[in-house]
Design a protein around this motif. Sequence first.
Motif, PDB file in Angstrom:
ATOM      1  N   GLY A 115       0.775  -1.227   0.000  1.00  0.00           N
ATOM      2  CA  GLY A 115       0.000   0.000   0.000  1.00  0.00           C
ATOM      3  C   GLY A 115       0.808   1.280   0.000  1.00  0.00           C
ATOM      4  O   GLY A 115       0.272   2.350   0.262  1.00  0.00           O
ATOM      5  N   ILE A 116       2.101   1.179  -0.303  1.00  0.00           N
ATOM      6  CA  ILE A 116       2.962   2.359  -0.322  1.00  0.00           C
ATOM      7  C   ILE A 116       3.776   2.361  -1.612  1.00  0.00           C
ATOM      8  O   ILE A 116       4.273   1.327  -2.048  1.00  0.00           O
ATOM      9  N   SER A 145       8.179   8.662  -0.168  1.00  0.00           N
ATOM     10  CA  SER A 145       7.159   7.629  -0.306  1.00  0.00           C
ATOM     11  C   SER A 145       5.787   8.267  -0.214  1.00  0.00           C
ATOM     12  O   SER A 145       5.650   9.383   0.290  1.00  0.00           O
ATOM     13  N   SER A 195       1.466   7.044   0.419  1.00  0.00           N
ATOM     14  CA  SER A 195       0.467   5.999   0.659  1.00  0.00           C
ATOM     15  C   SER A 195      -0.459   5.883  -0.543  1.00  0.00           C
ATOM     16  O   SER A 195      -0.850   6.899  -1.122  1.00  0.00           O
ATOM     17  N   VAL A 212      -2.350   8.397  -4.979  1.00  0.00           N
ATOM     18  CA  VAL A 212      -1.421   8.443  -3.846  1.00  0.00           C
ATOM     19  C   VAL A 212      -1.504   9.769  -3.095  1.00  0.00           C
ATOM     20  O   VAL A 212      -1.992  10.776  -3.623  1.00  0.00           O
ATOM     21  N   SER A 213      -0.974   9.752  -1.887  1.00  0.00           N
ATOM     22  CA  SER A 213      -1.089  10.890  -0.973  1.00  0.00           C
ATOM     23  C   SER A 213      -0.060  11.990  -1.194  1.00  0.00           C
ATOM     24  O   SER A 213      -0.196  13.065  -0.619  1.00  0.00           O
TER      25      SER A 213
END
Length: 149
Positions: free
Chosen positions: A103-104, A111, A113, A128-129
């Motif tokens: 999940g990363i 990186s 999430s 992604v975050s």
Amino acid sequence: MLPATLSEPRRPPAVPRRDPIDRTFHGLAAVGLLDDLRAGFHTIIAPVNSAFDALPWAFEDLLYDPALVEPRFDLFEYLVVRGDLPHGERDTLEGSPVRIDRGIVHGRHGSASILRSYTDGARRVHVVSACILPASPQIYIDTAVGICD
């Protein structure tokens, strides 16, 4: 007021903020990658809007400012991997490796999430975050002002 023939250049309309994939595709179009995406399966890493907003440049400047050509190409080429990458490691179009695990998304510089993933036709999309660049954004800033060689 200037006559119509001598008017100042118009800035392109603001990029939509409805869905992170909209901004990502505007960026991919800005660097001419849409044709490449039509040729086979690709994995796209699509940062959320707040991730683009956290970059040291306004999104529209990133897309259109001639001084930001290098970060523009590096970022958007780094968000695309040829083939299906649900997990594992592979090189991006930019040429640097990216790894997806548990999940990363792990990149060369940071990186993010994975908030959701889906398959849309001939592409897998990982929303992604954060924006992950192949180098620190500070390097691009320093280069622009002549601090780095």
